[in-house]
Design a protein around this motif. Structure first.
Motif, short mmCIF file in Angstrom:
data_model
loop_
_atom_site.label_atom_id
_atom_site.label_comp_id
_atom_site.label_asym_id
_atom_site.label_seq_id
_atom_site.Cartn_x
_atom_site.Cartn_y
_atom_site.Cartn_z
N MET A 95 -11.76 6.29 -2.80
CA MET A 95 -10.93 6.28 -4.00
C MET A 95 -11.77 6.13 -5.26
O MET A 95 -11.51 6.77 -6.29
CB MET A 95 -9.91 5.15 -3.91
CG MET A 95 -8.87 5.35 -2.83
SD MET A 95 -7.77 3.92 -2.70
CE MET A 95 -6.98 4.25 -1.12
N ALA A 96 -12.80 5.27 -5.17
CA ALA A 96 -13.68 5.08 -6.32
C ALA A 96 -14.38 6.39 -6.67
O ALA A 96 -14.56 6.73 -7.85
CB ALA A 96 -14.70 3.99 -6.02
N GLN A 137 0.83 -1.20 0.00
CA GLN A 137 0.00 0.00 0.00
C GLN A 137 0.86 1.25 0.00
O GLN A 137 0.52 2.25 -0.64
CB GLN A 137 -0.93 -0.01 1.22
CG GLN A 137 -2.03 -1.04 1.14
CD GLN A 137 -2.96 -1.03 2.33
OE1 GLN A 137 -4.04 -1.62 2.31
NE2 GLN A 137 -2.57 -0.36 3.40
N LEU A 145 -5.11 5.31 4.43
CA LEU A 145 -5.48 3.90 4.59
C LEU A 145 -4.35 3.11 5.24
O LEU A 145 -4.58 2.26 6.10
CB LEU A 145 -5.82 3.30 3.22
CG LEU A 145 -6.06 1.79 3.18
CD1 LEU A 145 -7.22 1.39 4.09
CD2 LEU A 145 -6.29 1.32 1.76
N TYR A 180 -4.33 6.59 0.01
CA TYR A 180 -3.55 5.39 0.31
C TYR A 180 -2.71 5.58 1.56
O TYR A 180 -2.52 4.66 2.37
CB TYR A 180 -2.65 5.03 -0.87
CG TYR A 180 -3.29 4.08 -1.85
CD1 TYR A 180 -3.56 2.75 -1.51
CD2 TYR A 180 -3.65 4.50 -3.13
CE1 TYR A 180 -4.14 1.88 -2.40
CE2 TYR A 180 -4.25 3.63 -4.03
CZ TYR A 180 -4.50 2.32 -3.66
OH TYR A 180 -5.09 1.46 -4.54
N GLN A 205 -10.80 -0.64 4.97
CA GLN A 205 -10.50 -1.01 3.58
C GLN A 205 -11.69 -0.66 2.69
O GLN A 205 -11.51 -0.09 1.60
CB GLN A 205 -10.18 -2.50 3.50
CG GLN A 205 -8.85 -2.91 4.10
CD GLN A 205 -7.66 -2.48 3.25
OE1 GLN A 205 -7.78 -2.33 2.04
NE2 GLN A 205 -6.52 -2.29 3.87
N ALA A 206 -12.89 -1.01 3.13
CA ALA A 206 -14.08 -0.72 2.33
C ALA A 206 -14.32 0.78 2.21
O ALA A 206 -14.65 1.30 1.14
CB ALA A 206 -15.30 -1.40 2.96
N TYR A 247 -12.19 3.39 2.49
CA TYR A 247 -11.22 4.09 1.64
C TYR A 247 -11.34 3.66 0.18
O TYR A 247 -11.10 4.44 -0.74
CB TYR A 247 -9.81 3.87 2.16
CG TYR A 247 -9.46 4.83 3.27
CD1 TYR A 247 -9.19 6.16 3.01
CD2 TYR A 247 -9.43 4.40 4.60
CE1 TYR A 247 -8.89 7.04 4.02
CE2 TYR A 247 -9.14 5.29 5.63
CZ TYR A 247 -8.86 6.61 5.33
OH TYR A 247 -8.59 7.49 6.34
N ALA A 248 -11.72 2.40 -0.04
CA ALA A 248 -11.95 1.96 -1.43
C ALA A 248 -13.08 2.77 -2.05
O ALA A 248 -13.01 3.17 -3.23
CB ALA A 248 -12.28 0.46 -1.45
N GLU A 249 -14.12 3.04 -1.27
CA GLU A 249 -15.23 3.85 -1.78
C GLU A 249 -14.79 5.28 -2.05
O GLU A 249 -15.17 5.88 -3.06
CB GLU A 249 -16.37 3.83 -0.76
CG GLU A 249 -17.61 4.57 -1.23
CD GLU A 249 -18.76 4.48 -0.25
OE1 GLU A 249 -19.82 5.06 -0.52
OE2 GLU A 249 -18.58 3.82 0.81
#
Length: 516
Positions: free
Chosen positions: A502-503, A317, A371, A368, A495-496, A498-500
């Motif tokens: 970033m998306a 990461q 995260l 990142y 994780q979920a 920060y993924a959102e």
């Protein structure tokens, strides 16, 4: 030529500053979180000072990253939930310890000598409502040096055999040589605070006299050395009968009160056990304990592997974040080139699109980084448990040592009884008896009496250590379940989350470049 390059870098910095990089935060730095600050150094390497990304953006280090946790309902501090409940001043039963204000001091004996020995002391503040510390509203401060912490650790190891006693920080001689003095002192302060808070979280140690004296009594640490009862009895026995050693009595003790004579005999017994000689008169018969011990050995093996994979994840990461930042930097430079060389409106529009890409890349890099800080915070619990496994092994060693003492004394008693039988048999062959042999028999009987007392004490201590092991294993099972569930929940939720985020960054970029 150099002047032109410096101008380009300066202009690039101004261009990057115009990018929207800041995300909403809670305004709290991770430096407020000792767990994250110390864990980051154990999980990830510092960024390379030669990185062009660092040179250009000059971002904060991972330990200083500002982040917003997605698991705000879970524990957001540096210790496990059970520790928070035991150390939170708002709790009904709390013991809160903080370590601050490192100060450099000089040994009194060298106070008049230039360049004399110096050391650091730390201000330890305690707030509690425990009756052992004076009851509700008790608060006191004092200064301690690292040597006092070592003394405290030694006393706890002697007084609480069989318990899973938290491992104290190392002296870190190597780190003190490679780190700056300020960094080393701060790192030690953080580690000392974590150690003392873990002691405060332990259900037995938090109410101990040793910890109370360490936290409350000023001046030199007045903790008398304590030794197990069997050692004290045997220590006295070594001074009485000559038969235990031979013709010459030995009046010498080993460090920690463990009688040197007993150490020799236990070494002999241990070698007998290892080399498959005479079967010990006393053996470990708790099959359930042996099975649990084997499972913990396997757990430690798996824990080590998972910890290595966690480090690999954090490093990956970190690399992605840095690479994304490098990508943003490259697009910034390309944007500048397009803007400076643009002759047509289409070139300027393309430059605007590339600036949007640069902004998105830098935002993703920042996310990142945030995260990674959260990943470190949660997965460092794996490293914590590696330390706990050291404490578990120490407690099991206490049990083995206590069993070895019982085995040694049992073997010694069998040997003494055998010698008496031989002397009595030889004495019967002489009319009227053999006075010298009769006298030896009486001395041996006295030795047996003392040794039996020692064995009784050793058996009692062994049983107490077994009980301590049992209660600690039950506590470990419960806390391990709670800790790992909290760790996994925090890890997955972040994780979920920060993924959102970033998306959303890339989705917004896709909308902005939809006309291409």
């Amino acid at each position: 030529m150099m002047g032109h390059e410096e101008t380009d870098v300066h202009e690039s910095r101004e261009e990057m500053e115009s990018l929207v990089l800041d995300e909403p935060s809670n305004g709290r730095s991770s430096s407020d979180n000792p767990l994250l600050s110390s864990a980051s150094s154990s999980f990830i390497d510092r960024q390379s000072p030669n990185s062009s990304f660092n040179t250009f953006l000059d971002p904060p280090s991972y330990a200083e990253a500002i982040f917003t946790s997605f698991d705000s309902l879970s524990n957001g501090h540096d210790e496990s939930p059970r520790l928070s409940s035991n150390s939170n001043p708002r709790s009904s039963d709390y013991l809160y310890i903080s370590v601050s204000d490192p100060q450099k001091e000089q040994e009194l004996s060298n106070s008049l000598v230039s360049g004399g020995t110096t050391y650091y002391t730390y201000l330890i503040t305690t707030r509690t409502n425990l009756p052992e510390f004076g009851g509700p509203g008790s608060e006191f401060t004092l200064r301690r040096r690292f040597r006092d912490v070592v003394t405290l650790s030694d006393r706890l190891s002697e007084s609480y055999r069989g318990f899973f006693i938290p491992i104290r920080p190392d002296k870190s001689v190597v780190e003190s040589q490679v780190m700056s003095k300020q960094e080393f002192v701060e790192q030690r302060r953080v580690l000392l605070e974590r150690y003392l808070r873990r002691l405060a979280a332990h259900p037995a140690i938090r109410r101990s006299e040793e910890l109370r004296v360490f936290l409350e009594v000023k001046g030199k640490l007045p903790l008398a050395r304590s030794i197990d009862v069997a050692s004290r009895v045997i220590d006295g026995a070594a001074r009485l009968p000559r038969q235990l050693l031979g013709d010459e009595a030995m009046d010498v003790s080993a460090k920690g009160g463990r009688d040197l004579l007993r150490m020799f005999k236990e070494l002999k017994q241990a070698m007998t056990n290892d080399w498959g000689g005479t079967k010990p008169l006393v053996v470990e018969e708790d099959k359930e304990f042996m099975e649990r011990k084997e499972r913990l050995v396997e757990f430690e093996h798996q824990l080590t592997n998972v910890s290595l994979q966690a480090e690999s994840l954090v490093k990956s990461q970190q690399d992605i974040g840095e690479t994304m930042g490098e990508l943003g930097l490259a697009f910034v430079k390309l944007t500048k080139f397009e803007m400076e060389e643009a002759l047509f409106e289409s070139q300027r529009a393309r430059a605007t699109d590339m600036k949007n890409v640069a902004t998105a890349a830098v935002k993703a890099s920042r996310l990142y980084r945030e995260l990674n800080a959260q990943t470190v915070k949660h997965l460092d619990k794996l490293h914590d448990y590696l330390g706990i496994m050291l404490a578990v092994n120490n407690a099991f060693s206490d049990r083995s040592s206590a069993l070895l003492t019982v085995q040694t004394l049992s073997s010694e008693l069998a040997s003494l009884h055998s010698r008496i039988e031989k002397l009595e048999a030889a004495s019967l062959k002489i009319f009227g008896g053999d006075r010298s042999r009769i006298r030896k028999i009486e001395e041996l009987k006295e030795t047996i009496r003392v040794t039996e007392d020692a064995k009784t004490c050793a058996e009692r201590e062994y049983e107490q250590i077994k009980e301590n092991n049992r209660s600690e294993l039950e506590r470990l099972d419960k806390e391990r379940h709670d800790d790992f569930m909290s760790m996994l929940r925090g890890f997955v939720v972040n994780q979920a989350g920060y993924a959102e985020k970033m998306a959303n960054v890339w989705e917004k970029l896709a909308e902005e470049t939809d006309h291409l």
